[in-house]
Design an enzyme around this catalytic site. Structure first.
Site: not given
Ligand code: NAP
Length: 501
Positions: A30, A111, A176, A284, A352, A417, A442
């Site tokens: 495009e 749009h 997407r 969770k 905790a 983090m 991580y």
């Protein structure tokens, strides 16, 4: 097919980037003429096309950069059809003013850069009336429900004539990738990460390299990670790698979902083609009440990081916890030995939340003396009471003193983090040689806590090993027991984390 959107200020740059996209395997380009700051050079641009081309001249109200007058814009679209464009994009409100000319096929598009309208079905009918070869809806999503409403409307319209839909922004980013699963003609990709003309657009290299987009079809089983936020998750990277390792017709996408939308999505996940989910912050615990059955570790910890739909008889929803074994396995290895290596050792557990819950139960079962500390004291106390024997709590203000006398320190908070790299949950002076310091974070692999611990001479362990272990166990659940390529998963995660630094 992937359509790479190329937005450049000069004809030369536009053509050069298009050729690069073609060499990288783009099936369609495009070219966004609204970004050009010089007159269009039709001959230079469209002679000997590197791929089929879609010409778009987007208005600012539709997220584009066109600053000229409307009649010149419409004239450009007509010129595109006369100069060999394979497709032109025409907004639905001007479709009747631009009758079909030349051989170009017509995308009639709608749009909304602000919201997902509630009358999408009516809008697709208007697009169809505009002499559309393809209908395109691109609307801003503010919830998972917005994205699912869009997918539903697109599916109803697609049953009548080709239709595609993209939910812009974070919430609908998965559309997407998953749109190929619902039979849509192509997805739009950014040329590279520095040039994304629409919110949430994924790069061509990620669509190919992470998601294997060109392999996705109607039979592809969907998997994903649900959380909020979720866009930084590395789970799509490692899970798609495992699926491709076994040449499975499966794809794994990130799905941002708020607490309010969780119930509706989980109960209908199979209707949307989802067979399994990883679960992350903050779902969770809350996901558990929506499931038909849970494994013994979910029952023990009250924390579920994996959901399977439809593998059990009758399409029942099953929950699993792969965090506990992953965290304990990683830590035991660092301490040197099996879980018995943890027996009798004092462990300061900082946090905790969901991960801390798994660790508290696991460490206590392994015979460790667990001391929990948490910013919100009442949560530490509740967890301590639930786990029972072998666990005590200390006040947040006393954590450094307890750290000094502990054999093992575990950070299960998000302190340190990315992007808060300069923070640590402990004073550097509270660590020393002979200790094992485990940071479950991580991203990044090396946090301030771990750097301080290393300086103090302690043995350090990052969250990467735990992440890969829990993902390997999840992958084996998703694939019905196929052994996941843990080495390759770990390597690709580390490479990606290094790139992000
Ligand atoms: P969670 O349930 O949201 O719990 C977050 C914990 O962090 C709570 O204890 C919270 O304390 C504490 N916390 C947050 N901001 C804090 C601050 N500014 N100061 C002090 N404490 C703060 O999250 P989770 O799922 O347990 O995840 C916790 C960590 O584990 C995350 O950093 C994540 O990166 C890591 N993790 C690692 C893996 C892996 O495989 N390696 C997997 C999942 C998660 P309050 O109770 O006071 O809010």
């Amino acid at each position: 097919m992937i359509c790479v959107t190329i937005a450049r200020e000069t004809n030369d740059e536009l053509r050069r980037s298009w050729e690069m996209a073609a060499r990288a395997g783009a099936g369609l380009a495009e070219i966004r003429l609204d970004y050009l700051t010089e007159p269009v050079d039709w001959k230079g641009l469209l002679s000997d096309k590197p791929t089929p081309v879609l010409v778009t001249v987007r208005r600012t109200i539709d997220g584009g950069r066109w600053s000229g007058d409307e009649s010149s814009r419409r004239a450009l679209i007509i010129e595109a059809t006369e100069n060999g464009a394979d497709w032109v994009d025409i907004e639905v409100d001007i479709a009747h003013h631009l009758p079909r000319t030349g051989i170009s096929r017509r995308i009639i598009s709608f749009h909304d850069m602000m919201a997902t309208p509630c009358n999408l079905d009516e809008i697709t009918e208007r697009c169809r009336d505009g002499d559309a070869d393809l209908i395109k809806l691109a609307v801003m999503g503010h919830s998972l429900n917005d994205a699912l409403n869009l997918l539903g409307s697109v599916a109803r319209s697609h049953a009548k004539s080709p239709t595609m839909g993209l939910s812009m922004g974070d919430w609908g980013q998965f559309t997407r990738v998953a749109n190929a699963r619902f039979g849509q003609s192509w997805t739009y990709a950014a040329f590279d990460s520095s040039s994304s003309p629409a919110p949430g657009m994924i790069t061509h290299s990620d669509l190919v390299g992470i998601y294997g987009y060109n392999r996705i079809c109607a039979s592809t089983k969907l998997f994903g990670v649900i959380g909020d936020p979720v866009h930084h998750s590395k789970s799509p990277l490692v899970h798609n790698l495992a699926f491709r390792h076994h040449d499975l017709d499966m794809v794994y996408v990130p799905i941002r979902i708020s607490a309010g939308d969780l119930d509706g999505f989980i109960r209908r996940m199979r209707d949307w083609g989802f067979y399994g989910l990883s679960v992350t912050i903050p779902h969770k615990e809350s996901v558990i009440e929506l499931l038909d059955e849970v494994d013994s570790l979910v029952a023990l910890t009250g924390s579920c990081n994996t959901v399977l739909a439809g593998v059990a008889e009758g399409g029942r929803l099953e929950g699993f916890n792969t965090d506990l074994a992953a965290a304990l396995g990683s830590l035991s290895e660092a301490v040197g030995g099996g879980p018995q290596a943890l027996s009798g050792k004092q462990v300061l557990l900082i946090g905790a939340g969901g991960v801390a819950r798994s660790l508290a139960f696991g460490l206590s079962r392994a015979g460790a003396e667990v001391v929990i500390t948490n910013r919100t004291f009442s949560r530490a106390l509740d967890l301590c009471n639930e786990v029972g024997s072998g666990v005590r709590v200390v006040a947040w203000a006393d954590r450094d003193g307890v750290a000094r006398e502990s054999a093992i320190i575990v950070n299960a908070t998000s302190v340190g983090m990315s992007p808060n790299l300069e923070y640590s949950p402990l004073d550097g002076n509270s660590m020393h040689s002979g200790q094992v310091v485990f940071d479950t974070i991580y991203t990044p692999e090396w946090t301030k806590l771990l750097s301080d611990a290393r300086t103090a001479g302690a043995t350090t362990l990052s969250g990467v090993g735990m992440f890969v272990r829990q993902a390997v166990a999840q992958s084996e659940l998703f694939t019905g027991g196929l052994v996941a390529p843990s080495g390759a998963m770990s390597e690709s995660l580390r490479t990606s984390l290094k790139k992000a630094v």
